[in-house]
Design an enzyme around this catalytic site. Structure first.
Site, PDB file in Angstrom:
ATOM      1  N   GLU A  36       0.875  -1.262   0.154  1.00 27.15           N
ATOM      2  CA  GLU A  36      -0.101  -0.112   0.003  1.00 27.15           C
ATOM      3  C   GLU A  36       0.807   1.373  -0.139  1.00 27.15           C
ATOM      4  O   GLU A  36       0.649   2.091   1.030  1.00 27.15           O
ATOM      5  CB  GLU A  36      -0.936  -0.015   1.113  1.00 27.15           C
ATOM      6  CG  GLU A  36      -1.966  -1.197   1.093  1.00 27.15           C
ATOM      7  CD  GLU A  36      -2.925  -0.945   2.368  1.00 27.15           C
ATOM      8  OE1 GLU A  36      -4.177  -1.567   2.102  1.00 27.15           O
ATOM      9  OE2 GLU A  36      -2.708  -0.435   3.270  1.00 27.15           O
ATOM     10  N   GLU A  96      -6.502  -7.847  -0.917  1.00 29.82           N
ATOM     11  CA  GLU A  96      -7.165  -7.720   0.288  1.00 29.82           C
ATOM     12  C   GLU A  96      -8.740  -7.567   0.162  1.00 29.82           C
ATOM     13  O   GLU A  96      -8.959  -6.339  -0.063  1.00 29.82           O
ATOM     14  CB  GLU A  96      -6.550  -6.620   1.434  1.00 29.82           C
ATOM     15  CG  GLU A  96      -5.268  -6.937   1.378  1.00 29.82           C
ATOM     16  CD  GLU A  96      -4.684  -5.958   2.444  1.00 29.82           C
ATOM     17  OE1 GLU A  96      -5.355  -5.316   3.027  1.00 29.82           O
ATOM     18  OE2 GLU A  96      -3.246  -5.711   2.597  1.00 29.82           O
TER      19      GLU A  96
END
EC number: 3.2.1.23
Length: 645
Positions: free
Chosen positions: A141, A312
């Site tokens: 991320e 995710e």
């Protein structure tokens, strides 16, 4: 296919074998590991402890599971920060950030780049040839917690070099930035500082270049890792997990170095953070807004040049939004199928088991902290069983293109000219209007080929470069431009010919004045399509064209020249619904006004219908359609799939 994020370092080794067996039995195929494990892999400088990871990978491989191995650079260990304190980033207020969270490093730091190079090389050398490792995820991320833009001395030095490479001479920079204003002329590049902590707002050209530079630094850091992985792990895929509603980083540019894009899907958290009307936010609090995940699937499919994963997937309540409701039963299954309908190759749930400790202990997993399966586990298992009985067809090009530009988001962040102006808000308004009409959408960057699209929407593109103009000229369908398109040059100046700048080659009009309006201050625009109350933004246009929509004072809100249209105001949802439905019909498409909460998506000859609402609805399937999942009446929080003839 399905997967899961797993952290063997969080659990006793005695559990690993049982966990792996249950993953296989649940129908999972991929397991992501390792992205936060640097301190366990290297507890002291130069002392590597690979044994636990060797054993974990072997345990997963014994059950036939494929591993996505994360490079651990998102969490530098304490010893590294103590040895090189300059790797810690500096925030916009000039404060050095500290160890104790994650993403605590500066992308420009030479010391950190060297340490990252070292650990990624060691990781790739050890596991790059391992059969169980299918591929790698770089870092984790990028940019989370506001970390793309750093204001440390290393960034200032690197920014000066970036500017010199871009402009060549300080005279060219002064001209591009308009530094005659407010006596800001520079004599050399060493005088240029980072654009923060100024008494009044910094020069917008300066700020935009800094945002470009910061994004480029992330790409350079990622490319460093990619080059190592390519050299030591040939044949293994490389991806990165991007985030939702995040524009500090140009994902289109960074993903050029990846095999495909991935993203992390948290529909409830995103919905809670979105500036939706209160009643809409409450309606979808437990389901997520019907377009929030879909938009990102389409965006990252475009970023990944046709390929993407969900790395995710939210399985239950999260821990990071202002409010964290539990998903309505059925939604984990619906979100998973929706991702697959939009072309996801893999949907991976975060995480296998809820952690009982540390910062994310309130973030649900497929299992509770006591290892009992939670709601998401049963829904994931159901999807795995359903998938096993079906062979998904390939994804085709959508009939509608939506042009999305990270640089546009930066332009409006630098100079919004109105408190409510939001690039993402405008993008989402257009995207949601298309989805409510049952239309499939490809999200593409400026300059991408628009051939084969019946309709292209450009919600706003302030900087129109030559390649983008060429793509618009060569587009085969109708092209709709939104407000502020062509309103800035590449150096953040008003075009000499006035907005929409280069788009005047397509539409004979000039924007001569603009205004931003407070919420509630509305003006009525009317024309053959009807009457619409518009607010927030209006432009005054000079043009020989007769407006399709006009305000009471005679000013135009919508203009058309051939297959090109220009919208000179912030559109209301009602206007967009009517306008886009009409343009879609003209383009030969078949828009249908869907019931509230119902959305469609096609994958090859299959049509998916997703019901985000609390009541059953009729799917717009033809009589005699062959249903592969569900039926014509789609229950609450359920889906149906049928095959078109």
């Amino acid at each position: 296919m399905l997967g899961v994020c797993y952290y063997p370092e969080h659990w006793p080794k005695a559990r690993w074998k049982e966990d792996a067996r249950r993953m296989r039995e649940a129908g999972l195929s991929y397991v992501r590991v390792g992205e936060f494990a640097w301190a366990l892999l290297e507890p002291e400088p130069g002392r590597l402890e690979w044994g636990w990871l060797d054993e974990a990978l072997a345990t997963l491989a014994a059950e036939g599971l494929k591993v996505v191995l994360g490079t651990p650079t998102a969490t530098p260990p304490k010893w590294l920060v103590d040895r090189y304190p300059e790797v810690l980033p500096v925030d916009r207020e000039g404060r050095r950030r500290r160890f104790g969270g994650r993403r605590h490093y500066c992308f420009s730091s030479p010391a950190y780049r060297e340490e990252a190079r070292r650990i990624v090389t060691l990781l790739a050398e050890r596991y790059g040839g391992l059969e169980a490792v299918a591929g790698f995820q770089t870092d984790n991320e990028y940019g989370c917690h506001g970390t793309v833009r750093c204001y440390c001395p290393r960034c200032q030095e690197a920014f000066r070099g970036w500017l010199k490479a871009r402009y060549g001479t300080i005279e060219a920079l002064n001209e591009a930035w308009g530094t005659a204003f407010w006596s800001q002329r520079y004599r050399n590049f060493t005088e240029v500082e980072l654009p923060h902590l100024t008494v009044a707002e910094p020069n917008p050209s300066h700020l935009l270049d800094y945002y470009r530079f910061a994004s480029d630094q992330v790409r350079a850091f990622n490319r460093l890792q990619v080059e190592i992985l390519r050299a030591h792990a040939p044949g293994k895929f490389i991806t990165h997990n991007f985030m939702g509603f995040f524009t500090d980083l140009d994902a289109f540019a960074l993903a050029q170095d990846l095999d495909f894009a991935s993203w992390d899907s948290y529909p409830l958290g995103f919905t809670d953070l979105m500036p939706l009307p209160p009643e809409e936010k409450l309606r979808y609090a437990r389901t997520g807004h019907p377009d929030v995940a879909a938009f990102h699937h389409d965006l990252y499919r475009g970023v990944g040049r046709g390929r993407f994963w969900v790395m995710e997937q939210q399985p239950g309540p999260v821990n990071w939004a202002p409010h964290n409701p539990s998903p309505t039963p059925g939604m984990v299954r619906l979100w998973t199928w929706e991702a697959l309908a939009h072309g996801a190759e893999v949907v991976s749930y975060f995480r296998w088991r809820q952690a009982p400790f540390a910062q994310e202990q309130m973030h649900a997993g497929l299992h509770r902290p006591d290892s009992a399966p939670d709601q998401g586990f049963f829904e994931a298992k159901q999807v795995a069983e359903e998938l096993a009985a079906l062979a998904l067809p390939p994804v085709a090009q959508a009939p509608v293109a939506l042009v999305f530009d990270y640089e546009a988001a930066w332009v409006y962040e630098v100079q919004p000219q109105g408190a409510e102006w939001s690039y993402l808000g405008l993008i989402y308004l257009f995207y949601s209007a298309l989805r409510r009409l049952g239309l499939d959408v490809d999200v593409v960057p400026p300059g991408a080929s628009l051939r084969g699209y019946a309709l292209t929407v450009v919600p706003s593109l302030p900087i129109v470069r030559g390649e983008a103009l060429k793509a618009f000229q060569e587009a085969e369908g109708i092209v709709l431009f939104g407000p502020r398109s062509g309103s800035k040059t590449e150096t953040f100046q008003i075009p000499r010919e006035l907005p929409p700048g280069p788009l005047q080659a397509l539409l004979p009009l000039k924007v001569v004045r603009v205004e931003s309006l407070p919420p509630g201050l509305l003006e009525v625009a009317e024309g053959p399509m009807g009457r619409f109350s518009l607010g927030l933004w209006r432009e005054w246009v000079e043009s020989p064209l007769r407006p399709w929509l006009a305000f009471a004072d005679g000013g135009g809100a919508l203009y058309r020249e051939g297959r090109y249209l220009y919208l000179a105001a912030w559109p209301s949802p009602e206007l967009l619904g009517v306008l886009l439905a009409g343009l879609a019909q003209e383009a030969g498409l078949r828009p249908v006004f869907l019931p509230e909460g119902l959305r469609l998506r096609r994958r090859g000859p299959w049509v998916f219908a997703f019901n985000y609402g609390p009541e059953a609805v009729e799917a717009p399937a033809p009589e005699g359609a062959r249903f592969l999942l569900g039926g014509k009446r789609v229950g609450p929080y359920d889906l149906a799939v049928w095959e078109e003839a």
